[in-house]
Design a protein around this motif. Structure first.
Motif, PDB file in Angstrom:
ATOM      1  N   ARG A   9     -11.383  11.563  10.651  1.00  0.00           N
ATOM      2  CA  ARG A   9     -10.324  12.053   9.780  1.00  0.00           C
ATOM      3  C   ARG A   9      -9.654  13.287  10.382  1.00  0.00           C
ATOM      4  NH1 ARG A   9     -10.085  11.353   4.027  1.00  0.00           N
ATOM      5  NH2 ARG A   9     -10.525   9.183   3.580  1.00  0.00           N
ATOM      6  N   HIS A  10     -10.437  14.102  11.050  1.00  0.00           N
ATOM      7  CA  HIS A  10      -9.895  15.336  11.618  1.00  0.00           C
ATOM      8  C   HIS A  10      -8.801  15.027  12.628  1.00  0.00           C
ATOM      9  CE1 HIS A  10      -9.705  19.030  14.037  1.00  0.00           C
ATOM     10  NE2 HIS A  10     -10.099  19.645  12.935  1.00  0.00           N
ATOM     11  N   THR A  64      -5.703  12.953  10.992  1.00  0.00           N
ATOM     12  CA  THR A  64      -4.764  13.716  10.167  1.00  0.00           C
ATOM     13  C   THR A  64      -3.957  14.714  10.987  1.00  0.00           C
ATOM     14  OG1 THR A  64      -6.522  15.300   9.597  1.00  0.00           O
ATOM     15  CG2 THR A  64      -6.111  13.495   8.048  1.00  0.00           C
ATOM     16  N   LYS A  65      -4.328  14.921  12.244  1.00  0.00           N
ATOM     17  CA  LYS A  65      -3.509  15.737  13.142  1.00  0.00           C
ATOM     18  C   LYS A  65      -2.575  14.880  13.993  1.00  0.00           C
ATOM     19  CE  LYS A  65      -5.973  20.069  13.592  1.00  0.00           C
ATOM     20  NZ  LYS A  65      -6.483  21.094  14.534  1.00  0.00           N
ATOM     21  N   LEU A  66      -3.019  13.663  14.315  1.00  0.00           N
ATOM     22  CA  LEU A  66      -2.196  12.771  15.119  1.00  0.00           C
ATOM     23  C   LEU A  66      -1.036  12.192  14.308  1.00  0.00           C
ATOM     24  CD1 LEU A  66      -1.626  11.161  17.703  1.00  0.00           C
ATOM     25  CD2 LEU A  66      -3.265   9.434  16.889  1.00  0.00           C
ATOM     26  N   ARG A 109     -11.072   2.737   5.052  1.00  0.00           N
ATOM     27  CA  ARG A 109     -11.650   2.103   6.235  1.00  0.00           C
ATOM     28  C   ARG A 109     -10.951   2.666   7.466  1.00  0.00           C
ATOM     29  NH1 ARG A 109     -10.283  -3.690   3.827  1.00  0.00           N
ATOM     30  NH2 ARG A 109      -8.434  -2.407   3.386  1.00  0.00           N
ATOM     31  N   PRO A 110     -11.715   3.067   8.479  1.00  0.00           N
ATOM     32  CA  PRO A 110     -11.152   3.808   9.609  1.00  0.00           C
ATOM     33  C   PRO A 110      -9.996   3.120  10.323  1.00  0.00           C
ATOM     34  CG  PRO A 110     -13.530   3.987   9.635  1.00  0.00           C
ATOM     35  CD  PRO A 110     -13.184   2.995   8.555  1.00  0.00           C
ATOM     36  N   VAL A 111     -10.014   1.786  10.440  1.00  0.00           N
ATOM     37  CA  VAL A 111      -8.966   1.095  11.199  1.00  0.00           C
ATOM     38  C   VAL A 111      -7.908   0.514  10.276  1.00  0.00           C
ATOM     39  CG1 VAL A 111      -8.447  -0.767  12.800  1.00  0.00           C
ATOM     40  CG2 VAL A 111     -10.534   0.593  13.105  1.00  0.00           C
TER      41      VAL A 111
END
Length: 236
Positions: free
Chosen positions: A129-130, A133-135, A215-217
């Motif tokens: 998430r870190h 949320t920056k990308l 879900r990550p993807v």
């Protein structure tokens, strides 16, 4: 200026009670919770606290929950919606930061940012998430033509008159999941509405209280794809 806090919710039996308690302690008068098909009795918990609850008959996604809540607030004559997470990640004490630029007629859309100076991330934030949320704001900035530090944080305030613009259509089925929030931010900026960021705190609860529903993807693609589709002119 009359505002209401709008909270989308899915299976947040314990956390949603804390959210409502914290809002009440800050003197927030108007709150509407949209239950996106919870199965854990979340709606009953909120209704016992005297909060307006809109129930979706089945889980359709946070985008559809937000569209339902925003339509309800417009129909009932509110001027501004403050959107907060139903899992107790946002701090109600920071609501005045979001409202002040709108009250001063300096902004139509105020985005809370954990990444600008004065913002903060607390708790147990997942590692992916870190960086995600920056990308995302970097891609968003490129596509929208304006530098932003935050484009995924759901803590924001919106002047509801924006939704009278026929070029903003929240009823499109492809926005039902996580697409609606970046869609609305993108549209507000591209259509020339006044957009500002203010620092805010995002606090992630301990993992003992349950893992994230994202879900990550698949779900991060859901957040990214409206930016690409709108930026490339493939969606409206």
């Amino acid at each position: 200026m009359i505002f209401s806090v709008l909270v989308p919710m899915l299976d947040e039996n314990v956390k949603i009670q804390r959210v409502v308690d914290r809002l009440r302690s800050e003197g927030v008068e108007h709150v509407v919770v949209v239950d996106d098909g919870s199965r854990d009795g979340s709606s009953a918990v909120v209704e016992q606290q005297g909060v307006r609850v809109l129930r979706q008959p089945r889980t359709r996604g946070v985008g559809r929950a937000l569209a339902t809540g925003l339509a309800d607030l417009r129909d009932r004559g509110f001027d501004v919606a403050v959107i907060m997470a139903g899992n107790d990640k946002d701090d109600p004490r920071e609501i005045p930061r979001l409202l002040a630029p709108i009250a001063a007629d300096e902004a139509d859309f105020v985005q809370g940012s954990r990444w600008m100076k004065g913002g903060c991330v607390g708790g147990d934030m997942p590692g992916y998430r870190h960086w995600a949320t920056k990308l995302h704001p970097q891609v968003f900035s490129l596509m929208v033509g304006k530098r932003v530090t935050e484009s995924t944080n759901g803590f924001r305030a919106i002047r509801l008159s924006l939704l009278d613009d026929p070029r903003i259509d929240l009823d499109q089925p492809w926005l039902d999941r996580y697409e609606l929030e970046p869609y609305l931010l993108f549209k507000a900026i591209r259509l020339g509405y006044r957009h500002l960021e203010v620092p805010c705190t995002k606090t992630y609860p301990p993992r003992t209280e349950g893992v994230t529903k994202m879900r990550p993807v698949l779900d991060w693609w859901s957040i990214l794809r409206p930016v690409l589709l709108l930026g490339l002119g493939l969606r409206r």
